[in-house]
Each structure stands twice: as structure tokens, then as C-alpha cells.
Motif scaffolding. Structure first.
Motif, short mmCIF file in Angstrom:
data_model
loop_
_atom_site.label_atom_id
_atom_site.label_comp_id
_atom_site.label_asym_id
_atom_site.label_seq_id
_atom_site.Cartn_x
_atom_site.Cartn_y
_atom_site.Cartn_z
N GLY A 125 0.79 -1.22 0.00
CA GLY A 125 0.00 0.00 0.00
C GLY A 125 0.82 1.27 0.00
N MET A 126 2.12 1.17 -0.27
CA MET A 126 2.99 2.34 -0.27
C MET A 126 2.66 3.31 -1.41
SD MET A 126 5.13 1.86 2.29
CE MET A 126 6.69 2.64 2.03
N LEU A 127 2.07 2.79 -2.48
CA LEU A 127 1.75 3.65 -3.62
C LEU A 127 0.45 4.43 -3.39
CD1 LEU A 127 2.67 1.36 -6.67
CD2 LEU A 127 4.11 3.01 -5.47
N ASP A 128 -0.32 4.03 -2.38
CA ASP A 128 -1.60 4.70 -2.11
C ASP A 128 -1.41 6.14 -1.63
OD1 ASP A 128 -2.87 2.39 -2.86
OD2 ASP A 128 -3.10 1.63 -0.80
N GLY A 129 -0.26 6.45 -1.08
CA GLY A 129 0.01 7.80 -0.58
C GLY A 129 0.40 8.78 -1.68
N LEU A 130 0.58 8.29 -2.88
CA LEU A 130 0.98 9.15 -4.00
C LEU A 130 -0.24 9.83 -4.61
CD1 LEU A 130 3.42 6.68 -5.81
CD2 LEU A 130 4.06 8.53 -4.26
N THR A 131 0.02 10.90 -5.36
CA THR A 131 -1.08 11.53 -6.10
C THR A 131 -1.54 10.57 -7.19
OG1 THR A 131 0.33 12.56 -7.76
CG2 THR A 131 -0.07 13.83 -5.74
N GLU A 134 1.03 10.45 -10.02
CA GLU A 134 2.26 9.75 -9.64
C GLU A 134 2.02 8.24 -9.58
OE1 GLU A 134 4.48 13.02 -6.73
OE2 GLU A 134 2.90 11.74 -5.90
N LYS A 135 0.88 7.85 -9.03
CA LYS A 135 0.56 6.42 -8.94
C LYS A 135 0.38 5.83 -10.34
CE LYS A 135 -2.37 3.00 -6.73
NZ LYS A 135 -3.47 2.73 -5.83
N SER A 136 -0.24 6.58 -11.22
CA SER A 136 -0.44 6.13 -12.60
C SER A 136 0.90 5.90 -13.29
CB SER A 136 -1.27 7.16 -13.37
OG SER A 136 -1.35 6.82 -14.72
N VAL A 137 1.84 6.81 -13.08
CA VAL A 137 3.18 6.68 -13.67
C VAL A 137 3.87 5.43 -13.13
CG1 VAL A 137 5.50 7.72 -13.75
CG2 VAL A 137 3.48 9.14 -14.16
N LYS A 138 3.78 5.23 -11.82
CA LYS A 138 4.40 4.05 -11.19
C LYS A 138 3.76 2.75 -11.68
CE LYS A 138 7.36 5.85 -8.19
NZ LYS A 138 8.79 5.66 -8.31
N MET A 139 2.44 2.76 -11.86
CA MET A 139 1.75 1.56 -12.32
C MET A 139 2.13 1.21 -13.76
SD MET A 139 0.18 0.41 -9.76
CE MET A 139 -0.82 -0.86 -10.48
N LYS A 140 2.29 2.23 -14.61
CA LYS A 140 2.72 1.98 -15.99
C LYS A 140 4.13 1.42 -16.01
CE LYS A 140 -0.24 5.26 -18.38
NZ LYS A 140 -0.35 6.58 -18.98
N GLU A 141 4.98 1.99 -15.15
CA GLU A 141 6.35 1.51 -15.04
C GLU A 141 6.38 0.06 -14.55
OE1 GLU A 141 10.60 3.24 -13.38
OE2 GLU A 141 8.74 4.01 -12.52
N LEU A 142 5.56 -0.23 -13.56
CA LEU A 142 5.47 -1.59 -13.03
C LEU A 142 5.00 -2.57 -14.11
CD1 LEU A 142 5.65 -3.49 -10.58
CD2 LEU A 142 3.30 -2.87 -10.04
N GLU A 143 4.05 -2.14 -14.90
CA GLU A 143 3.53 -2.97 -15.98
C GLU A 143 4.63 -3.32 -16.99
OE1 GLU A 143 0.26 -2.20 -19.36
OE2 GLU A 143 -0.44 -1.72 -17.33
N LYS A 144 5.44 -2.33 -17.36
CA LYS A 144 6.54 -2.55 -18.31
C LYS A 144 7.61 -3.47 -17.71
CE LYS A 144 8.11 0.95 -20.78
NZ LYS A 144 8.58 2.31 -21.12
N LEU A 145 7.93 -3.24 -16.45
CA LEU A 145 8.94 -4.07 -15.78
C LEU A 145 8.45 -5.50 -15.63
CD1 LEU A 145 10.11 -1.55 -13.04
CD2 LEU A 145 11.49 -2.42 -14.94
#
Length: 196
Positions: A125-131, A134-145
């Protein structure tokens, strides 16, 4: 499984069909039985003998605790590669070969570590504190990785053996493994290079 049963199974699954006669490698001559309707036909008895040899090699390597990386990025083999690797406790690449995965593993390992950290942050749940952005960017990055490293996320060092489902199509992975002196095993069609 007896050789006759294996040959029958391969015949039923059309393993004997190669490429058009004009597209072939002379190095595969010994494994081609003949030509039918302009298409190479494999000698399934020789194929079965080679599969038996490979089975013995893999059993020996597995008993010694060697790590195996299965590579199969073609649409036809993706799911099978993942299923075999996960059921046997080994690693796999089934989307796209990441250049340098073997030859530059120390650098790639940092990306794998980052992927594992990002995945852990999502679970905790560490990504829940992001805007939202920001969370969308991290999720796209996670998807690519995940697409690149899902099958190797637990790999701590280069594998001891690389198995490529199509040696011609997975040429880059075989080349990298060869450069690093890693044992390679691959399935080849009539266009394959048996010396790679």
C-alpha cells in the motif's frame, strides 16, 4: 515413454513439418527425412533420439541444482514456456528478450531489484500515498517491468543453462549465453543452425 509412443505423439502434433524447401540450413540435412509438397519433413526417430539425450542432460543438471532459463517469446510457445518453468521451479522469458539479460546481468539485476521493490510497494500500500498522476506513472512503469522481468524476478545470477524453444527465432538469447559460456539447448526447425 517409449520412442515409438513419442514418435506417434510428435506425428499427431505435426512436429515433423519443417519449412519450405527453399528456406533451409544445410546443417540440418541429417535430420530431414525428405520433402513432401515442397516442405521439409523431419526424421522423427532422430528427433526422438535427440530428445532422449536432452532429457538425460537436463535430469543430470537438475539433480546438481543447476538453474535453467527457458526462453520462448513466440505467441505459440509463451504460455507453455511459463507453465513448464514455473512447474519445475526455474526461470523464463516469454514476452521479449531483454538485450544484455545474460551478458550484462549485473546492470539488469538492478532493474530486477527495482521491479521487486515496486511490486512490494504496491502490495504494502505504499503507492496509495501518492497523487493519482504519480501512482499512474508508477503503475505503468510496473507494468513494463513485469512484462520484461516477471519470469526472472527471483534470478540472483546468470543461469547455468538456457533452453530456447526456437533457436532461430531466439538467436540473441543463444548468442548471449554462448558469449558467457552458458550451456544452451534449443529446438530447431529446418532453417536452424545446429552449431550455435
Amino acid at each position: 515413454m517409449s520412442i515409438a509412443t513419442l514418435v506417434k505423439s510428435m506425428l499427431e502434433n505435426a512436429v515433423h513439418i519443417g519449412h519450405k524447401r527453399e528456406y533451409w540450413s544445410p546443417k540440418m540435412r541429417d535430420y530431414i527425412y525428405g520433402i513432401q509438397n515442397g516442405i521439409h519433413v523431419f526424421d522423427l526417430y532422430k528427433t526422438a533420439e535427440k530428445l532422449d539425450e536432452v532429457k538425460a542432460i537436463l535430469e543430470d543438471l537438475s539433480s546438481k541444482g543447476k538453474s535453467i532459463l527457458f526462453v520462448g517469446t513466440k505467441v505459440q510457445s509463451k504460455d507453455l514456456v511459463e507453465a513448464i518453468a514455473t512447474s519445475t521451479g526455474h526461470f523464463y522469458v516469454n514476452t521479449k528478450w531483454v538485450p544484455g539479460l545474460i551478458t550484462n546481468f549485473t546492470i539488469i539485476k538492478k532493474r530486477i531489484t527495482y521491479y521487486n521493490e515496486l511490486e512490494s510497494d504496491l502490495r504494502n500500500g505504499m503507492l496509495d500515498g501518492l497523487t493519482k498522476k504519480e501512482k499512474s506513472v508508477k503503475m505503468k512503469e510496473l507494468e513494463k517491468l513485469e512484462a520484461a522481468y516477471k519470469g526472472v524476478k527471483e534470478m540472483k545470477r546468470a543461469p547455468d543453462v538456457l533452453i530456447a524453444v526456437d533457436g532461430h527465432y531466439e538467436d540473441l538469447s543463444l548468442t548471449e549465453a554462448s558469449v558467457q559460456g552458458i550451456t544452451t539447448i534449443s529446438l530447431l526447425g529446418s532453417t536452424g543452425d545446429i552449431d550455435k
